[in-house]
Design an enzyme around this catalytic site. Structure first.
Site, short mmCIF file in Angstrom:
data_model
loop_
_atom_site.label_atom_id
_atom_site.label_comp_id
_atom_site.label_asym_id
_atom_site.label_seq_id
_atom_site.Cartn_x
_atom_site.Cartn_y
_atom_site.Cartn_z
N MET A 52 40.00 30.07 41.19
CA MET A 52 40.45 30.42 39.84
C MET A 52 40.58 29.14 39.01
O MET A 52 41.22 28.17 39.44
CB MET A 52 41.80 31.15 39.88
CG MET A 52 41.75 32.56 40.44
SD MET A 52 40.61 33.68 39.61
CE MET A 52 41.28 33.72 37.94
N ASP A 56 36.21 31.37 37.95
CA ASP A 56 36.61 32.45 37.04
C ASP A 56 37.75 31.95 36.16
O ASP A 56 38.80 31.54 36.67
CB ASP A 56 37.07 33.65 37.88
CG ASP A 56 37.50 34.86 37.05
OD1 ASP A 56 37.33 34.84 35.82
OD2 ASP A 56 38.00 35.82 37.67
C1 DX5 Z 1 41.49 36.40 34.54
C2 DX5 Z 1 40.33 37.20 35.04
C3 DX5 Z 1 39.04 36.77 34.49
C4 DX5 Z 1 38.92 36.89 33.00
C5 DX5 Z 1 38.12 35.73 32.53
O1 DX5 Z 1 42.59 36.62 35.34
O2 DX5 Z 1 40.23 37.13 36.44
O3 DX5 Z 1 37.93 37.37 35.14
O4 DX5 Z 1 38.28 38.06 32.56
O5 DX5 Z 1 38.14 35.72 31.16
P1 DX5 Z 1 37.72 34.42 30.36
O6 DX5 Z 1 36.29 34.13 30.71
O7 DX5 Z 1 37.93 34.81 28.95
O8 DX5 Z 1 38.62 33.29 30.80
ZN ZN Z 2 38.33 37.85 37.32
#
Ligand code: DX5
Ligand code: ZN
Length: 220
Positions: free
Chosen positions: A135, A174
């Site tokens: 993450m 992500d």
């Molecule tokens: C956040 C999610 C992501 C989110 C990413 O907790 O796991 O998958 O959709 O969104 P962006 O690309 O806008 O950071």
């Molecule tokens: Zn995600």
């Protein structure tokens, strides 16, 4: 091989089929964020809604479970038509057994780590993983800024996978992935990129997916 996985978290929920259609031709996977309001302070879909999206999707679905008690709660998702089920290390009591169970249903099993969890915490579990998700924001919301301080963790994961010869394990990032940050993540060794707001807040979602792929591909 580079994979671009649009997340529908920031898409228009009133017309998800239409939103998914916009990116289907150019994307590798559809990233589905399931949040329960317990593991993260946000709620997206219950199982009924999530499984309906999975069944309707023409793209293979990468399910990102941000849900508590993943050892039990992940199993119904493993029985859907999704390609890949990601559980959070922090949400499991017995991640190794849960990854094995997910695989037993023929799914790719993936393990995610939040920003405060070091890569070393999951090294021993990688034998049962088909993908690792690092993450690059605190999970819970789209539209946050990419945490560059996660890049050494991506590099550590890449080095580990290469040294051990795990060529078939994907390395996903992500959070905050966009035209400015994707090359950094690629250079650190990621091969699978989730992008939410960069894609769906744009006037031309398919064009952004193509640009992201091009930018990742251009990294030497
Ligand atoms: C956040 C999610 C992501 C989110 C990413 O907790 O796991 O998958 O959709 O969104 P962006 O690309 O806008 O950071
Ligand atoms: Zn995600």
């Amino acid at each position: 091989m580079i994979r671009i996985c649009p997340s529908i978290l920031n898409a228009n929920f009133d017309d998800l089929p239409g939103e998914i259609l916009k990116i289907s031709e150019v994307s590798d996977l559809l990233h589905l964020d399931v949040m329960d309001g317990k593991f993260v302070p946000n709620f997206t879909f219950d199982f009924a809604k999530a499984s309906a999206i999975i069944s309707a999707s023409k793209l293979p679905v990468d399910v990102h479970l941000m849900i508590a008690d993943a050892d039990n709660e992940a199993i119904p998702y493993a029985k859907t038509e999704a390609l890949s089920i990601t559980i959070h290390f922090e949400a499991c009591t017995n991640p190794l057994a849960t990854l094995k169970r997910i695989r037993s249903f023929g799914k790719r099993a993936a393990l995610a780590v939040k920003p405060n969890t070091p890569f070393g915490a999951i090294e021993e579990l990688i034998q049962e993983c088909d993908m690792i998700l690092i993450m690059t924001v605190e999970p819970g919301f789209g539209g946050q800024s990419f945490m560059k301080e996660m890049l050494p963790k991506v590099e550590a994961a890449r080095n580990y996978l290469d040294q051990k010869g795990y060529r078939d394990i994907w390395l996903e990032v992500d959070g905050g992935v966009n035209e400015e940050t994707i090359a950094l993540a690629r250079r650190a060794g990621a091969d699978t990129f989730v992008a939410g707001s960069a894609v769906f807040k744009s006037e031309n979602p398919a064009g952004v997916v193509e640009t992201l792929r091009h930018l990742a591909d251009a990294v030497k």
